[in-house]
Structures are given as structure tokens and as C-alpha cells.
Design an enzyme around this catalytic site. Structure first.
Site, PDB file in Angstrom:
ATOM      1  N   SER A  66       0.853  -1.190   0.000  1.00 57.65           N
ATOM      2  CA  SER A  66       0.000   0.000   0.000  1.00 57.65           C
ATOM      3  C   SER A  66       0.893   1.246   0.000  1.00 57.65           C
ATOM      4  O   SER A  66       2.105   1.146   0.216  1.00 57.65           O
ATOM      5  CB  SER A  66      -0.966  -0.014   1.191  1.00 57.65           C
ATOM      6  N   ASN A  97       1.962   3.647   1.807  1.00 54.21           N
ATOM      7  CA  ASN A  97       2.915   4.082   2.845  1.00 54.21           C
ATOM      8  C   ASN A  97       3.908   2.990   3.232  1.00 54.21           C
ATOM      9  O   ASN A  97       4.570   3.088   4.255  1.00 54.21           O
ATOM     10  CB  ASN A  97       2.156   4.569   4.086  1.00 54.21           C
ATOM     11  N   LYS A  98       4.039   1.965   2.415  1.00 54.20           N
ATOM     12  CA  LYS A  98       4.951   0.863   2.733  1.00 54.20           C
ATOM     13  C   LYS A  98       6.302   1.037   2.033  1.00 54.20           C
ATOM     14  O   LYS A  98       6.530   1.992   1.292  1.00 54.20           O
ATOM     15  CB  LYS A  98       4.298  -0.473   2.349  1.00 54.20           C
ATOM     16  N   THR A  99       7.215   0.082   2.259  1.00 51.41           N
ATOM     17  CA  THR A  99       8.578   0.174   1.758  1.00 51.41           C
ATOM     18  C   THR A  99       8.619   0.403   0.251  1.00 51.41           C
ATOM     19  O   THR A  99       9.370   1.237  -0.250  1.00 51.41           O
ATOM     20  CB  THR A  99       9.361  -1.115   2.103  1.00 51.41           C
ATOM     21  N   ILE A 100       7.842  -0.373  -0.499  1.00 46.95           N
ATOM     22  CA  ILE A 100       7.592  -0.107  -1.912  1.00 46.95           C
ATOM     23  C   ILE A 100       6.085  -0.155  -2.095  1.00 46.95           C
ATOM     24  O   ILE A 100       5.371  -0.750  -1.273  1.00 46.95           O
ATOM     25  CB  ILE A 100       8.275  -1.113  -2.870  1.00 46.95           C
TER      26      ILE A 100
END
Length: 201
Positions: free
Chosen positions: A157, A159-162
Site C-alpha cells: 500500500s 505508505n509501505k517500503t515499496i
């Protein structure tokens, strides 16, 4: 978009292969989000109605929702105040005859005490599913989070790392579990079909 092929296909398979190579996962399965990834893992492990699954009481609600989607009951377990991840002692005290799985959450990439939780899972024959939604490429010692338990879910999603806009994936070393997950994900087919004359197991 330019290929005019918007369903799963070669791009998804390449994405799975490259992610798996990155973390050392022999079986990487793309999903629509991390909630569905966790639910599919639990279902493939046989978790369902009447069962209980331990989840930490500090996490996004999707962790508990993934349990509810199987028909099982999430059981909230206190976290350790210094790392905000599932407390192994609290988890041990919460185990009943109905407990079938444990879902530690790696909060903001910080590892739960997987050594203690895996020992607990093995002692009670429980499925340990890592919620690594926020932990892609984070490590515990020399091992990537998501590759220590029986399986893991990761989120893509925004706001995640990718990010892929939305999305998630499953990591597992267990070939039998991976095959069952693929069947559950794709209308009973262990491999991607044509949409035509497919066998639905």
C-alpha cells in the site's frame, strides 16, 4: 496499461520472481493486499470456524480482520513495551485447545521476538504467520523478516517500503502450502489458467 493486459500475467510473475530472489523466498505469491495474503495463508493452513488465532493488541486492524475472514476468532495478546511487538509470555498464556496460529506483527520493520515465538509455536504445533506488512527487507539477525515463520504477508500500500498503489504478497518455503494458497487464490487452480478449459481442483 499499454499492453492492454490488465489481469495477472507476465508482469506479476516477474514481480514475484524478483521479490522472491531478493528475500530468498522459493514461493512468492502476489495478492490484492496484505489482508488477503494473511487470510489465504491461514486458510491454507486449515484455520477456520471454531479456531483461535493470537494477534498483538498493537497493530492495524487488518491483522485481526484477516483472522475473521477465515471464520476463526482473533485473540488479542499484549505487546512488549520496549519494542511494541507480541510478548511471547503473553502469547503463551493465551494459548488454549482452540489456538491454531500465531500472527506476530513487525511494527515499522522492528522484529517481533521470533526465536521465542517460533519455539512456542513448535511446542504447541501452531502455525506461525508473520505479518511483515511494514517489514520488507528488514532483518532479524541475518534472516529477512517474513522468511522465519511458516509464511508471511507483506503490503505494498502507498505508505509501505515499496508500493504498487495497493497490493501485497506471500512468502513461504513450504511448497505444499504455496500450492494450496494458489488454489485458494485462483478459483481452485494450482497454476494460472487460461480462463477457458481449466481444471478447478
Amino acid at each position: 496499461l499499454e499492453s492492454n493486459y490488465l489481469n495477472e500475467g507476465g508482469f506479476t510473475e516477474d514481480f514475484e520472481a524478483r521479490l522472491g530472489e531478493l528475500v530468498g523466498s522459493p514461493h512468492t505469491i502476489a495478492t490484492s493486499n496484505c489482508t488477503s495474503a494473511l487470510s489465504l495463508c491461514l486458510m491454507a493452513a486449515g484455520v477456520g470456524v471454531g479456531d483461535e488465532v493470537l494477534v498483538p493488541d498493537v497493530t492495524f486492524i487488518a491483522t485481526a480482520h484477516s483472522v475473521c475472514l477465515t471464520g476463526a476468532k482473533p485473540v488479542l495478546v499484549d505487546v512488549e513495551p520496549d519494542r511494541l511487538t507480541m510478548c511471547p509470555d503473553a502469547a503463551g498464556a493465551a494459548i488454549t485447545s482452540r489456538t491454531k496460529a500465531i500472527i506476530p506483527v513487525h511494527v515499522s520493520g522492528r522484529s517481533a521476538d521470533l526465536e521465542a515465538l517460533m519455539e512456542l509455536a513448535e511446542r504447541h504445533s501452531l502455525f506461525l504467520l508473520e505479518d511483515a506488512a511494514e517489514a520488507l527487507l528488514s532483518k532479524s539477525g541475518d534472516e529477512f523478516l517474513g522468511m522465519i515463520g511458516h509464511a508471511a504477508g507483506v503490503s505494498f500500500s502507498p505508505n509501505k517500503t515499496i508500493t504498487t498503489g495497493q497490493g501485497g504478497c506471500i512468502f513461504t518455503k513450504d511448497a505444499e502450502l504455496a500450492s494450496r494458497i494458489r488454489e485458494l487464490k485462483d478459483q481452485g487452480r494450482p497454476v494460472r489458467g487460461t480462463g477457458g478449459d481449466d481444471v478447478h481442483v
